[in-house]
Design an enzyme around this catalytic site. Structure first.
Site, PDB file in Angstrom:
ATOM      1  N   LYS A  18     -15.889 -89.636 -36.308  1.00 40.29           N
ATOM      2  CA  LYS A  18     -15.728 -90.990 -36.739  1.00 40.29           C
ATOM      3  C   LYS A  18     -15.738 -90.975 -38.086  1.00 40.29           C
ATOM      4  O   LYS A  18     -14.734 -90.869 -38.984  1.00 40.29           O
ATOM      5  CB  LYS A  18     -16.512 -92.368 -36.356  1.00 40.29           C
ATOM      6  N   ARG A  93     -20.551-102.298 -33.545  1.00 39.17           N
ATOM      7  CA  ARG A  93     -20.768-101.640 -32.394  1.00 39.17           C
ATOM      8  C   ARG A  93     -21.673-102.531 -31.822  1.00 39.17           C
ATOM      9  O   ARG A  93     -21.653-102.272 -30.726  1.00 39.17           O
ATOM     10  CB  ARG A  93     -22.541-100.466 -33.382  1.00 39.17           C
ATOM     11  N   ARG A 132     -24.055 -80.042 -35.533  1.00 39.99           N
ATOM     12  CA  ARG A 132     -23.838 -80.094 -36.891  1.00 39.99           C
ATOM     13  C   ARG A 132     -25.412 -79.868 -38.333  1.00 39.99           C
ATOM     14  O   ARG A 132     -25.984 -80.195 -37.628  1.00 39.99           O
ATOM     15  CB  ARG A 132     -23.371 -81.872 -36.801  1.00 39.99           C
ATOM     16  N   ARG A 165     -29.443 -83.957 -38.676  1.00 29.97           N
ATOM     17  CA  ARG A 165     -30.195 -85.130 -39.034  1.00 29.97           C
ATOM     18  C   ARG A 165     -31.119 -85.235 -38.167  1.00 29.97           C
ATOM     19  O   ARG A 165     -31.066 -84.845 -36.970  1.00 29.97           O
ATOM     20  CB  ARG A 165     -28.913 -86.369 -38.275  1.00 29.97           C
ATOM     21  N   ARG A 176     -28.967 -92.409 -27.902  1.00 25.91           N
ATOM     22  CA  ARG A 176     -27.181 -92.623 -28.594  1.00 25.91           C
ATOM     23  C   ARG A 176     -26.181 -93.454 -27.690  1.00 25.91           C
ATOM     24  O   ARG A 176     -26.413 -94.195 -28.213  1.00 25.91           O
ATOM     25  CB  ARG A 176     -26.797 -92.289 -29.962  1.00 25.91           C
TER      26      ARG A 176
HETATM   27  P1  AP5 Z   1     -18.742 -86.329 -37.070  1.00 26.03           P
HETATM   28  O1  AP5 Z   1     -17.520 -87.007 -37.435  1.00 26.03           O
HETATM   29  O2  AP5 Z   1     -20.261 -87.353 -37.830  1.00 26.03           O
HETATM   30  O3  AP5 Z   1     -18.888 -88.078 -35.863  1.00 26.03           O
HETATM   31  P2  AP5 Z   1     -18.814 -89.084 -36.225  1.00 26.03           P
HETATM   32  O4  AP5 Z   1     -18.372 -89.597 -34.967  1.00 26.03           O
HETATM   33  O5  AP5 Z   1     -19.368 -89.887 -37.380  1.00 26.03           O
HETATM   34  O6  AP5 Z   1     -21.209 -88.600 -35.209  1.00 26.03           O
HETATM   35  P3  AP5 Z   1     -22.198 -89.564 -35.828  1.00 26.03           P
HETATM   36  O7  AP5 Z   1     -23.125 -89.461 -34.925  1.00 26.03           O
HETATM   37  O8  AP5 Z   1     -22.098 -90.166 -37.550  1.00 26.03           O
HETATM   38  O9  AP5 Z   1     -21.610 -90.639 -35.213  1.00 26.03           O
HETATM   39  P4  AP5 Z   1     -23.190 -92.455 -35.153  1.00 26.03           P
HETATM   40  O10 AP5 Z   1     -21.576 -93.718 -35.057  1.00 26.03           O
HETATM   41  O11 AP5 Z   1     -24.199 -91.722 -34.176  1.00 26.03           O
HETATM   42  O12 AP5 Z   1     -23.803 -92.477 -36.076  1.00 26.03           O
HETATM   43  P5  AP5 Z   1     -23.993 -92.945 -37.313  1.00 26.03           P
HETATM   44  O13 AP5 Z   1     -24.442 -92.083 -38.524  1.00 26.03           O
HETATM   45  O14 AP5 Z   1     -22.622 -94.661 -37.643  1.00 26.03           O
HETATM   46  O15 AP5 Z   1     -18.392 -85.024 -36.286  1.00 26.03           O
HETATM   47  C1  AP5 Z   1     -19.695 -84.995 -35.338  1.00 26.03           C
HETATM   48  C2  AP5 Z   1     -19.581 -82.862 -35.687  1.00 26.03           C
HETATM   49  O16 AP5 Z   1     -19.026 -82.932 -34.517  1.00 26.03           O
HETATM   50  C3  AP5 Z   1     -19.413 -82.217 -37.324  1.00 26.03           C
HETATM   51  O17 AP5 Z   1     -20.598 -81.587 -37.188  1.00 26.03           O
HETATM   52  C4  AP5 Z   1     -18.444 -82.473 -37.036  1.00 26.03           C
HETATM   53  O18 AP5 Z   1     -17.860 -81.673 -38.458  1.00 26.03           O
HETATM   54  C5  AP5 Z   1     -18.023 -82.214 -35.810  1.00 26.03           C
HETATM   55  N1  AP5 Z   1     -16.604 -82.479 -35.409  1.00 26.03           N
HETATM   56  C6  AP5 Z   1     -15.815 -83.426 -35.470  1.00 26.03           C
HETATM   57  N2  AP5 Z   1     -14.535 -83.989 -34.879  1.00 26.03           N
HETATM   58  C7  AP5 Z   1     -14.309 -82.329 -34.805  1.00 26.03           C
HETATM   59  C8  AP5 Z   1     -13.099 -81.491 -34.029  1.00 26.03           C
HETATM   60  N3  AP5 Z   1     -13.078 -82.551 -33.910  1.00 26.03           N
HETATM   61  N4  AP5 Z   1     -13.598 -80.573 -33.391  1.00 26.03           N
HETATM   62  C9  AP5 Z   1     -14.758 -79.846 -33.434  1.00 26.03           C
HETATM   63  N5  AP5 Z   1     -15.931 -80.380 -33.908  1.00 26.03           N
HETATM   64  C10 AP5 Z   1     -15.718 -81.154 -34.528  1.00 26.03           C
HETATM   65  O19 AP5 Z   1     -25.673 -94.483 -37.137  1.00 26.03           O
HETATM   66  C11 AP5 Z   1     -26.625 -93.770 -37.221  1.00 26.03           C
HETATM   67  C12 AP5 Z   1     -27.537 -94.804 -36.465  1.00 26.03           C
HETATM   68  O20 AP5 Z   1     -27.409 -96.001 -37.835  1.00 26.03           O
HETATM   69  C13 AP5 Z   1     -26.794 -95.788 -35.674  1.00 26.03           C
HETATM   70  O21 AP5 Z   1     -27.534 -94.634 -34.635  1.00 26.03           O
HETATM   71  C14 AP5 Z   1     -28.364 -97.523 -35.786  1.00 26.03           C
HETATM   72  O22 AP5 Z   1     -28.863 -96.446 -35.654  1.00 26.03           O
HETATM   73  C15 AP5 Z   1     -27.732 -97.352 -37.284  1.00 26.03           C
HETATM   74  N6  AP5 Z   1     -26.177 -98.279 -37.327  1.00 26.03           N
HETATM   75  C16 AP5 Z   1     -25.327 -97.160 -38.067  1.00 26.03           C
HETATM   76  N7  AP5 Z   1     -24.618 -98.190 -38.271  1.00 26.03           N
HETATM   77  C17 AP5 Z   1     -24.607 -98.971 -37.169  1.00 26.03           C
HETATM   78  C18 AP5 Z   1     -24.431-100.463 -37.241  1.00 26.03           C
HETATM   79  N8  AP5 Z   1     -22.741-101.359 -37.158  1.00 26.03           N
HETATM   80  N9  AP5 Z   1     -24.798-101.270 -36.566  1.00 26.03           N
HETATM   81  C19 AP5 Z   1     -26.094-100.886 -35.402  1.00 26.03           C
HETATM   82  N10 AP5 Z   1     -26.492-100.242 -36.395  1.00 26.03           N
HETATM   83  C20 AP5 Z   1     -25.813 -99.030 -36.889  1.00 26.03           C
END
Ligand code: AP5
Length: 224
Positions: A18, A93, A132, A165, A176
Site C-alpha cells: 500500500k 481498517r 523491509r 520497524r 497484524r
Molecule cells: P509496503 O509498501 O510498506 O506495504 P504496506 O502495505 O504499506 O505495509 P505496511 O506494513 O506499512 O502496512 P500496514 O498496513 O501493516 O502498516 P501501517 O503502517 O499502515 O511494502 C512492504 C515491503 O514489501 C517493503 O519492503 C516494499 O519494498 C516491499 N514491496 C512492496 N511492493 C512489492 C512488490 N510488488 N514486490 C516485492 N516487494 C514489494 O500501520 C502500522 C500500525 O499502525 C497498525 O498495525 C496499527 O497499529 C496502526 N494503524 C495504522 N493505521 C491505522 C488505522 N487506520 N486504524 C487503526 N490503527 C492504525
C-alpha cells in the site's frame, strides 16, 4: 478550491504494498498521500500524547481506536497539500472507519471515488515484511532482497540510516495478519456493496502492480 477533490482508497493486508503504491499513485495523480501508519509513527517519534498512546497499540500489532484515527484524517485533509484530494494508505481498517471516512468527506460535499484492493498471499507478505527496511530520516522504503539500497544500511536518497520497524518482528506480523482478517476484511464487504471497487493482484513486480492500478482507475465506475 478549484474543482471537486478526488479520494482514492488503497486497502490490503500488512505488507501488500500500500505504501509503495500509494506514494507512486499520489505523485502521478498529484494528490496527497494520507498514511495513518506514517502519521502515527511521526506522532510517536515526536512524543505527543497521541504518539505515546498509539505506540503501545502499534507495538502489539493492534489497531489504534477509530476516533483518534478519524480525527487525524480530518485534520490532514484540510492541509493545503490535499487541495486536489488524497490517496488513503492504511485507512479505513474497520467498518466504523469506513463509515467515518464517508462522513468526513460527506461533510465536505465529497466522497470516495475508487477503492483499490491489493491482494497478496500471506506467505509473500511475511517475506516482504521480514525484509523491509525504512529510512529513519526520509521514510523511503527498501527491501533487502527485492529493492536493496546501493550501500547496505544507508538510504540512497538522503544518506539516512535504514532501520527495521518494531512491528515487523515475526510474532507481531502474525498478530497484524490476524487483525486484518478479523477487523479489516469486513471493510471489503462494506465497499463491495458500492460502485467503484476493484481488486488488483499485488504479488507481481512493483511496476506491474502500479500499471494494474492505473489501468483499473480508468476502467471501473466511481462512487464508493
Ligand atoms: P509496503 O509498501 O510498506 O506495504 P504496506 O502495505 O504499506 O505495509 P505496511 O506494513 O506499512 O502496512 P500496514 O498496513 O501493516 O502498516 P501501517 O503502517 O499502515 O511494502 C512492504 C515491503 O514489501 C517493503 O519492503 C516494499 O519494498 C516491499 N514491496 C512492496 N511492493 C512489492 C512488490 N510488488 N514486490 C516485492 N516487494 C514489494 O500501520 C502500522 C500500525 O499502525 C497498525 O498495525 C496499527 O497499529 C496502526 N494503524 C495504522 N493505521 C491505522 C488505522 N487506520 N486504524 C487503526 N490503527 C492504525
Amino acid at each position: 478550491m478549484a474543482g471537486r477533490r478526488r479520494h482514492l482508497v488503497l486497502i490490503g493486508p500488512p505488507g501488500a504494498g500500500k505504501g509503495t503504491q500509494a506514494t507512486r499513485l499520489a505523485a502521478e495523480q498529484r494528490l496527497c498521500r494520507i498514511s495513518t501508519g506514517d502519521l502515527l509513527r511521526a506522532a510517536a517519534q515526536a512524543g505527543s500524547d497521541l504518539g505515546r498512546l498509539a505506540e503501545d497499540f502499534m507495538a502489539r500489532g493492534e489497531l489504534v481506536p477509530d476516533e483518534l484515527i478519524l480525527d487525524l484524517v480530518a485534520e490532514e485533509l484540510d492541509r493545503p497539500g490535499c487541495a486536489s484530494g488524497a490517496v488513503y494508505d492504511g485507512i479505513p481498517r474497520t467498518v466504523d472507519q469506513a463509515r467515518g471516512l464517508a462522513g468526513i468527506l460527506g461533510e465536505r460535499g465529497e466522497g470516495v471515488e475508487r477503492v483499490i484492493v491489493i491482494e497478496v498471499p500471506e506467505s509473500e507478505i511475511v517475506r516482504r515484511l521480514a525484509g523491509r527496511r525504512v529510512c529513519k530520516k526520509c521514510e523511503k522504503l527498501y527491501h533487502i532482497g527485492f529493492a536493496p539500497p546501493k550501500l547496505e544500511g544507508v538510504c540512497d536518497a538522503c544518506g539516512g540510516e535504514l532501520i527495521q520497524r518494531h512491528d515487523d518482528r515475526p510474532e507481531t506480523i502474525q498478530r497484524r495478519l490476524a487483525v486484518y482478517r478479523e477487523q479489516t476484511e469486513p471493510v471489503l464487504a462494506y465497499y463491495a456493496e458500492r460502485p467503484g471497487v476493484t481488486a488488483v493482484p499485488g504479488d507481481r513486480a512493483v511496476d506491474e502492480v502500479a500499471a494494474s492500478i492505473r489501468h483499473r482507475l480508468t476502467a471501473v465506475g466511481s462512487g464508493a
